[in-house]
Design a protein around this motif. Sequence first.
Motif, short mmCIF file in Angstrom:
data_model
loop_
_atom_site.label_atom_id
_atom_site.label_comp_id
_atom_site.label_asym_id
_atom_site.label_seq_id
_atom_site.Cartn_x
_atom_site.Cartn_y
_atom_site.Cartn_z
N THR A 223 100.85 77.33 31.58
CA THR A 223 101.33 76.56 32.76
C THR A 223 101.22 76.63 33.95
OG1 THR A 223 103.42 77.03 32.13
CG2 THR A 223 103.07 75.42 31.56
N VAL A 224 101.14 78.39 33.80
CA VAL A 224 101.33 78.57 35.20
C VAL A 224 99.64 78.19 36.14
CG1 VAL A 224 100.00 81.13 35.21
CG2 VAL A 224 101.53 80.78 36.44
N ALA B 234 97.02 89.56 32.91
CA ALA B 234 96.16 90.30 33.90
C ALA B 234 94.74 88.83 34.47
CB ALA B 234 95.73 90.96 33.19
N VAL B 235 94.46 88.23 33.74
CA VAL B 235 92.85 86.94 34.30
C VAL B 235 93.77 86.21 34.74
CG1 VAL B 235 91.31 85.73 33.52
CG2 VAL B 235 91.57 87.63 31.89
N VAL B 236 94.43 86.04 34.94
CA VAL B 236 95.13 85.07 35.85
C VAL B 236 95.71 85.41 37.09
CG1 VAL B 236 97.11 83.56 35.34
CG2 VAL B 236 96.21 83.72 33.91
N PHE B 237 96.46 87.22 37.36
CA PHE B 237 96.60 87.08 37.97
C PHE B 237 95.45 87.46 39.00
CE2 PHE B 237 100.36 89.59 36.14
CZ PHE B 237 101.20 88.93 37.55
N GLY B 238 94.25 87.96 38.80
CA GLY B 238 93.18 88.12 39.17
C GLY B 238 92.31 86.66 39.67
N VAL B 239 92.94 85.74 39.50
CA VAL B 239 92.20 84.18 39.74
C VAL B 239 93.90 84.11 40.90
CG1 VAL B 239 92.54 81.36 38.74
CG2 VAL B 239 91.91 83.62 37.71
N PHE B 240 94.56 84.71 40.38
CA PHE B 240 95.72 84.22 41.63
C PHE B 240 96.07 85.20 42.62
CE2 PHE B 240 99.07 82.03 39.24
CZ PHE B 240 99.60 81.56 40.47
N PHE B 241 94.75 86.30 42.99
CA PHE B 241 94.46 86.95 44.27
C PHE B 241 93.83 85.75 45.09
CE2 PHE B 241 95.47 91.32 41.96
CZ PHE B 241 96.59 91.62 42.49
N PHE B 242 92.52 85.66 43.84
CA PHE B 242 91.73 84.47 44.78
C PHE B 242 92.84 83.44 45.63
CE2 PHE B 242 88.84 87.08 42.24
CZ PHE B 242 88.43 87.94 43.68
N GLN B 243 93.72 82.44 45.15
CA GLN B 243 93.91 81.53 45.34
C GLN B 243 95.43 81.84 46.67
OE1 GLN B 243 96.73 79.06 41.94
NE2 GLN B 243 94.28 79.18 40.91
N ILE B 244 95.78 82.88 46.03
CA ILE B 244 96.89 83.06 47.31
C ILE B 244 95.94 83.68 48.49
CG2 ILE B 244 98.14 85.47 48.24
CD1 ILE B 244 99.30 84.91 45.51
N ARG B 245 94.67 84.76 48.61
CA ARG B 245 94.23 84.38 49.60
C ARG B 245 93.67 83.61 50.32
NH1 ARG B 245 89.77 88.88 50.69
NH2 ARG B 245 87.61 86.79 49.70
N ALA B 246 93.66 82.32 49.68
CA ALA B 246 93.06 81.16 49.99
C ALA B 246 93.72 80.46 50.75
CB ALA B 246 92.21 80.39 49.26
N SER B 247 95.23 80.11 50.35
CA SER B 247 96.22 80.07 50.46
C SER B 247 96.90 80.59 51.87
CB SER B 247 97.62 79.93 49.99
OG SER B 247 97.67 79.92 49.97
N ILE B 248 96.89 81.87 52.25
CA ILE B 248 97.62 82.51 52.63
C ILE B 248 96.73 83.42 53.59
CG2 ILE B 248 100.20 82.35 52.51
CD1 ILE B 248 100.09 85.22 50.98
N ASP B 249 95.36 83.34 53.42
CA ASP B 249 94.68 84.40 54.45
C ASP B 249 95.07 85.67 54.21
OD1 ASP B 249 92.29 84.73 55.05
OD2 ASP B 249 92.96 84.74 57.08
N GLU C 280 102.41 79.11 46.16
CA GLU C 280 103.83 79.98 45.83
C GLU C 280 104.90 79.92 45.33
OE1 GLU C 280 105.45 79.42 49.88
OE2 GLU C 280 107.24 80.12 48.62
N ALA C 281 105.08 77.97 44.58
CA ALA C 281 106.10 78.53 43.32
C ALA C 281 104.97 78.65 41.69
CB ALA C 281 105.51 76.48 43.13
N ALA C 282 104.29 78.97 41.92
CA ALA C 282 103.47 79.65 40.71
C ALA C 282 103.77 80.80 40.64
CB ALA C 282 101.60 78.60 41.02
N TRP C 283 102.91 81.19 42.15
CA TRP C 283 103.57 83.05 41.85
C TRP C 283 104.71 83.52 41.51
CZ3 TRP C 283 100.21 87.00 41.78
CH2 TRP C 283 100.79 88.24 42.19
#
Lengths: 488, 225
Positions: free
Chosen positions: A141-142, B195-210, A155-158
């Motif tokens: 779901t994340v 670990a893979v999801v975290f990798g995806v998130f790095f890009f999402q976070i960087r895209a959203s807060i630079d 942010e919410a997902a993180w």
Amino acid sequence: MTAVYLILTTPLIGMILLAFRGDRPSAGAVNAWLNLLAFAEALWLAGDVFRHGPRLSPDRLLLIDPFNVYLVVLTTFVGLTTSLFSRAYMEHEREIGRVTSRRLRLYYAMYQGFMLTMYLVLTTNNMGVLWVAMEGATLATVLLVSLYRTPESVEAAWKYFILCGVGIAQALFGTVLLYFAAEQKLGIGGDGLLWTVLHENAAVLDPAILALAFVFLLVGYGTKIGLVPLHNWLPDAHSEGPTPMSAILSGLLLNDALYAVVRCKMLVDGSLGTHMAGTLMMGFGLLSFLVAALLLHRQTDIKRLFSYSSIEHMGLMTFAFGVGSPWATFAALFHMTTHSLTKSAIFVTVGHASQLAGTQRMERIRGLILTQPTIGWGLLIGTVAIAGFPPFGVFASEFLVLVATMRDYPWLTPLLLLGIGLAFAGLFRHLQSMVYGDVPEGQKPIPVKLWPVMLHLVIVLWLGLSIPGFLGDWFNQATQLISGALPQ
Amino acid sequence: MSITDLTLYQQAILLLAGLILLTSFLMLGQTRLLRLIVIFAIQGCLLAAATALAAGVLAYPHLYISAILTLILKGIVIPMLLYRLTHRMGLHRHMDTIDHPTLGMMGGIGLVVFSYYVSLPVVATSTLVTLNAIAVSLSVVLISMLLMINRRQAVAHVVGFMSIENGLFFAAVVSTYGMPMVVELGVAFDVLVAAVVFGVFFFQIRASIDSLNVDRLNTLHETEK
């Protein structure tokens, strides 16, 4: 047992299929059909258990007993109606360009993935697999919570990922301790995590280790239930993700996490012979119940409002399971059902309402009954039901919780009444102006299918008027399983 | 019981437990992201060594599979993944700021003492080795949580997250000779997907807060302001 295997393979196949084809126009329908299939299989399974009693698969990895069979049926049912809603909802989101076809594929694949983990949580007999499936539910779901890729949703997902991941790691520690305690008595081997084995031998397991394990298990799975003070992720994840997600998170995930805690409680009670586990659950439950009821008053976002209402109800159920008497357990099981049905129905209407208004901010959702009466009435009736008005099922189950509390802990009933009153006021101060009031400019009716909502509400109404015989029978059997006696 | 009464295997496990705890403290104090990842990889290798040792001495062959899985996942794949991502995102020269490093360390020590205190009920039922294993693994879990609280960088959070799992695996291996295989595989699969999801998130976070400074993810509040 065939039905169980089918229930597990249906979403697995669906997940793979939709991962490749989920962006087709027919994907929403495929998703719904898969859930319909799972629902039919669950009914088959239920009939089977109803006739032949609890079943254990030959390799002892899967267990179906009265406690989880009704949750399986409930899960498939809510999964089905939500998938019907999500079809129209996601089509609308795609039309207004909020999701691309890639994300749509992700959405449908993960919808099935989430259902798979939920079925696995409920049907497995292995406490370790239960943990794996629960963590799998987070992972499934994340990415959906951040589906819209707005800064808020990321942010919410993180927050959801980190908090639930760290939280549930505590549950794994508890599981290791459980296995450790079992191994000392039962010898080394693969059986030490099987729930049936653990439950049979609960009396010989070391109470000190089990008590320690339960604390970790409660904190771990409690994070997923959304118990205060571990609830922080819940309103964020619910409010920022796509609305069908909120419906199944509130309606299913929280229930299944509570199911895990209750299973653990049954073990610990058997070993300790004291009320330690129950007392802990009562404390956490009551705290969540009251804090969430208070926080309802300060919300401005409609989805956050109802996610706090979920925390409040989960708190009440945790409390009732903690009380532990047959009546309280029966009430908690009943409340699980009514809350699940009502809350998923509400999130469906809330989703439509926010699509209609183009925002989730309650101050800009106005005059729903005038713009589109079906949505307005749906929200009104749903909220009336969730606030615990008679004759809806939530009233009946909350009333039963109160009665059960009065028997064992009379001095806690005023607190419960206070919480129910607070929550009621909190919901209605916002509802009034959203449903009535003047219509803002520029609201156009949107295509909606509200019959799933109506179906849910009709069932909740029916449950409030009378519990059908077979359901009462299940509840009775489950109560006997959990608390060791029938409600008198 | 003094340490010389223990078998060689038990002494070796105690040594490894000590080293794993040491890596936890090193991570807690490390400000450079790349070094943090390297220490994390070392911790993964130590864990794999402990598992292999248990498998060899106690003759539980299934633990070998678990050891190999741990080595590949925790010692090589995940650190590599993080290392590359850090490079790609230009964070390799980055110094993470730690507020109150001394307090953080003392907090870590406090957590170790607390872990031993919590594990006391286990003493009555088991050997010195199990007690140490459970207390050390609980310490690793709690110190990793402290690390996550103390940091701003998303990468450091991921290292903390994965280190928590290391602690749990250590408890599983030493006190219970590994969980049933189906569970081990399931957990390993979850860790990999995470670990893979975290990798995806790095890009999402960087895209959203630079940036990957998650302190800036602070727009959602308990109640509206």
